[in-house]
Design an enzyme around this catalytic site. Structure first.
Site, PDB file in Angstrom:
ATOM      1  N   ASN A  41       1.531  -5.576  12.564  1.00  0.00           N
ATOM      2  CA  ASN A  41       0.163  -6.173  12.387  1.00  0.00           C
ATOM      3  C   ASN A  41      -0.173  -7.129  13.632  1.00  0.00           C
ATOM      4  O   ASN A  41       0.656  -7.313  14.579  1.00  0.00           O
ATOM      5  CB  ASN A  41      -0.052  -6.768  11.017  1.00  0.00           C
ATOM      6  CG  ASN A  41      -1.445  -6.446  10.343  1.00  0.00           C
ATOM      7  OD1 ASN A  41      -2.501  -6.956  11.081  1.00  0.00           O
ATOM      8  ND2 ASN A  41      -1.340  -6.148   9.059  1.00  0.00           N
ATOM      9  N   ARG A  42      -1.214  -8.032  13.233  1.00  0.00           N
ATOM     10  CA  ARG A  42      -1.696  -8.688  14.446  1.00  0.00           C
ATOM     11  C   ARG A  42      -1.057 -10.296  14.398  1.00  0.00           C
ATOM     12  O   ARG A  42      -0.950 -11.057  13.527  1.00  0.00           O
ATOM     13  CB  ARG A  42      -3.228  -8.941  14.171  1.00  0.00           C
ATOM     14  CG  ARG A  42      -3.665  -7.684  14.505  1.00  0.00           C
ATOM     15  CD  ARG A  42      -5.132  -7.697  14.241  1.00  0.00           C
ATOM     16  NE  ARG A  42      -5.843  -6.463  14.401  1.00  0.00           N
ATOM     17  CZ  ARG A  42      -5.830  -5.303  13.578  1.00  0.00           C
ATOM     18  NH1 ARG A  42      -5.274  -5.269  12.514  1.00  0.00           N
ATOM     19  NH2 ARG A  42      -6.321  -4.239  13.936  1.00  0.00           N
TER      20      ARG A  42
ATOM     21  N   HIS B 156       1.211  -5.159  16.448  1.00  0.00           N
ATOM     22  CA  HIS B 156       2.306  -4.189  16.183  1.00  0.00           C
ATOM     23  C   HIS B 156       3.555  -4.386  17.654  1.00  0.00           C
ATOM     24  O   HIS B 156       3.961  -3.053  17.967  1.00  0.00           O
ATOM     25  CB  HIS B 156       1.912  -2.633  16.227  1.00  0.00           C
ATOM     26  CG  HIS B 156       1.145  -2.417  15.011  1.00  0.00           C
ATOM     27  ND1 HIS B 156       1.215  -3.095  13.745  1.00  0.00           N
ATOM     28  CD2 HIS B 156       0.090  -1.455  14.682  1.00  0.00           C
ATOM     29  CE1 HIS B 156       0.438  -2.309  13.129  1.00  0.00           C
ATOM     30  NE2 HIS B 156      -0.219  -1.587  13.471  1.00  0.00           N
TER      31      HIS B 156
ATOM     32  N   HIS C 272       4.638   3.428  10.145  1.00  0.00           N
ATOM     33  CA  HIS C 272       3.186   3.567  10.340  1.00  0.00           C
ATOM     34  C   HIS C 272       2.644   5.172  10.387  1.00  0.00           C
ATOM     35  O   HIS C 272       1.995   5.652  11.134  1.00  0.00           O
ATOM     36  CB  HIS C 272       2.586   3.015  11.557  1.00  0.00           C
ATOM     37  CG  HIS C 272       1.499   2.634  11.626  1.00  0.00           C
ATOM     38  ND1 HIS C 272       0.127   3.453  11.758  1.00  0.00           N
ATOM     39  CD2 HIS C 272       0.755   1.515  11.923  1.00  0.00           C
ATOM     40  CE1 HIS C 272      -0.835   2.844  11.775  1.00  0.00           C
ATOM     41  NE2 HIS C 272      -0.416   1.589  11.816  1.00  0.00           N
ATOM     42  N   SER C 273       3.329   5.770   9.252  1.00  0.00           N
ATOM     43  CA  SER C 273       2.809   7.199   8.952  1.00  0.00           C
ATOM     44  C   SER C 273       1.410   7.378   8.448  1.00  0.00           C
ATOM     45  O   SER C 273       1.153   6.416   7.600  1.00  0.00           O
ATOM     46  CB  SER C 273       4.012   8.108   8.205  1.00  0.00           C
ATOM     47  OG  SER C 273       5.102   8.307   8.641  1.00  0.00           O
ATOM     48  N   TYR C 274       0.603   8.073   9.040  1.00  0.00           N
ATOM     49  CA  TYR C 274      -0.552   8.387   8.255  1.00  0.00           C
ATOM     50  C   TYR C 274      -0.694   9.798   7.451  1.00  0.00           C
ATOM     51  O   TYR C 274      -0.286  10.744   7.823  1.00  0.00           O
ATOM     52  CB  TYR C 274      -1.616   9.003   9.350  1.00  0.00           C
ATOM     53  CG  TYR C 274      -2.013   7.857  10.315  1.00  0.00           C
ATOM     54  CD1 TYR C 274      -3.374   7.258  10.321  1.00  0.00           C
ATOM     55  CD2 TYR C 274      -1.135   7.248  11.303  1.00  0.00           C
ATOM     56  CE1 TYR C 274      -3.910   6.257  11.328  1.00  0.00           C
ATOM     57  CE2 TYR C 274      -1.658   6.245  12.030  1.00  0.00           C
ATOM     58  CZ  TYR C 274      -2.984   5.765  12.220  1.00  0.00           C
ATOM     59  OH  TYR C 274      -3.584   5.006  13.029  1.00  0.00           O
TER      60      TYR C 274
ATOM     61  N   ASP D  88      -8.695  -2.032   6.030  1.00  0.00           N
ATOM     62  CA  ASP D  88      -7.975  -2.342   7.126  1.00  0.00           C
ATOM     63  C   ASP D  88      -7.284  -3.818   6.867  1.00  0.00           C
ATOM     64  O   ASP D  88      -7.447  -4.543   7.581  1.00  0.00           O
ATOM     65  CB  ASP D  88      -8.288  -2.105   8.537  1.00  0.00           C
ATOM     66  CG  ASP D  88      -7.219  -2.089   9.658  1.00  0.00           C
ATOM     67  OD1 ASP D  88      -6.179  -2.203   9.157  1.00  0.00           O
ATOM     68  OD2 ASP D  88      -7.591  -2.269  10.842  1.00  0.00           O
TER      69      ASP D  88
ATOM     70  N   GLU E 204       1.498   0.430   4.555  1.00  0.00           N
ATOM     71  CA  GLU E 204       2.621  -0.034   5.637  1.00  0.00           C
ATOM     72  C   GLU E 204       2.974  -1.484   4.868  1.00  0.00           C
ATOM     73  O   GLU E 204       2.324  -2.393   4.685  1.00  0.00           O
ATOM     74  CB  GLU E 204       1.682  -0.455   6.879  1.00  0.00           C
ATOM     75  CG  GLU E 204       1.058   0.426   7.679  1.00  0.00           C
ATOM     76  CD  GLU E 204       0.150  -0.019   8.642  1.00  0.00           C
ATOM     77  OE1 GLU E 204       0.681  -0.884   9.667  1.00  0.00           O
ATOM     78  OE2 GLU E 204      -1.147   0.291   8.579  1.00  0.00           O
TER      79      GLU E 204
END
Length: 393
Positions: A121-122, A147, A221-223, A293, A358
């Site tokens: 994350n940020r 990330h 981080h799988s979609y 998000d 996540e």
């Protein structure tokens, strides 16, 4: 050819990295192909996946069980390139976004299937302070760090320390992040262990130690697209998140520092909520995130490993449950997928055709004194576990 030295009279411990085998009692050994025996419920296979631009060899490991689940993990980025699970008719299909070749993964992409570190994350303005010293990170999300930076763990070739086939299939990856890599202090030794179980669950165990005080926040981080059809969006999925509060963000998706109640908002997923129901609502937070998000504050943080979230696709019947000991979970609904990245077998990944769950600490925690700490000191062990469990209903 990969081989397994199997003890005739004992139990073997397999090391895929070196293929050195230790057998109890130093009994006689023989060599066979690396595959499941009649008593194994899982198997592991290894193949070459290509080389990076630097000439680094990248290997692909395929883990399978007897219940129709198959996971492919490569040493570049620790990336889950493929994950297949059965639908309600018993048909195993692909449920994660991915590419067909290594070259696509080495190009810019939204972290498909990757291990994320040092900090998921940020981090605001790419800066944080430890013991009075300010550290400047590589900014790769406007003025913020995201990330782990442009050359984070998702772009590193991990070594395989150990893998074995038996009651479960285990793949242990290792990476040593050098002091000040991407701006983070300390030499950080990281292990991530993927374990495929025969109940169609995948455990992800994260471990790390450091020689200098630093910050760590690792995630996967799988979609996911549980329909198995990547031409469809995830908007019909029903999601549950066991969280009473949200981590609201500003226009740059940096936490405001306050935690807000989800009651009577589009962020209340305590009961099953269809993703598409409110994703386009004129809600300030949804507008900032261009959809979901955001990080949720998970309940029962004193309980350790517990249920965190789930996603259910009513057409395929697939249910994904997420269990973790982490304080937060980020739901991302593929808002920036724009039809420019290629699918494995033709076509492109369109807007909102995948979702991420996540598990993590909250964004920007190093700069938020009221958030749970992400500081790791020498002599301490960072250890956290997340489980992705698949079933049908």
């Amino acid at each position: 050819m990969n081989v397994l030295k199997r003890c005739i009279y004992g139990i073997s411990i397999v090391s895929l990295a070196s293929m050195n085998i230790q057998c109890k009692g130093d009994k006689k050994v023989e060599e066979t192909k690396l595959e499941a025996t009649a008593t194994d419920s899982v198997s592991i296979a290894k193949s070459e996946f290509g080389k990076t631009a630097k000439g680094e060899q990248v290997d692909l490991y395929t883990l399978k069980n007897q219940k129709g689940m198959e996971v492919n993990i490569m040493t570049y980025g620790g990336i889950i390139t493929s994950l297949k699970v059965p639908n309600k008719a018993g048909v195993s299909e692909e449920v994660v976004i991915g590419f067909s070749n290594l070259e696509q993964y080495t190009k810019d992409n939204p972290y498909f299937g990757a291990l994320i570190g040092r900090y998921g994350n940020r981090i605001a303005k790419g800066k944080f302070t430890l013991d009075g010293k300010e550290y400047t990170l590589a900014a790769n999300n406007g003025k913020n760090a995201l990330h782990g930076g442009p050359e984070g763990f998702h772009r590193k070739v991990w070594t395989v320390e150990e893998a074995k086939s038996g009651a479960n299939a285990t793949l242990k990856l290792k990476y040593v992040s050098k002091d000040l890599e991407e701006g983070y202090p300390g030499n950080l030794t990281v292990f991530v262990t993927y374990t495929l179980n025969n109940d169609n669950s995948l455990d992800v165990l994260y471990e790390a130690t450091t020689d200098k005080k630093t910050i760590v926040n690792l995630t996967q981080h799988s979609y996911f697209n549980l329909s198995g059809d990547f031409t469809k969006t995830i908007l019909d999925d029903e999601v549950v998140i066991d969280a009473d509060k949200l981590v609201p963000v500003d226009a740059d998706l940096i936490p405001t520092g306050k935690l807000t109640d989800v009651t009577n908002t589009p962020f209340d997923f305590r009961k099953p909520r269809v993703i598409g129901k409110d994703i386009e609502a004129k809600d300030d937070q949804l507008i900032k995130g261009k959809g979901y998000d955001h990080c949720w504050v998970l309940n029962n943080q004193d309980k350790g490993d517990r249920f965190a979230a789930s996603a259910y696709d009513p057409t395929s019947g697939r249910l994904l449950e997420v269990y973790t000991d982490q304080p937060g979970i980020q739901l991302y609904t593929g808002n920036f997928l724009d039809g420019t990245l290629p699918m494995r077998n033709g076509g492109t990944y369109a807007h909102r055709t995948g979702l991420c769950l996540e598990t993590q600490h909250y964004p920007d925690s190093p700069n938020q004194k009221d958030f749970p700490s992400t500081v790791l000191s020498p002599g301490e062990n960072y250890k956290t576990k997340t489980t992705f469990k698949f079933s049908v209903k």
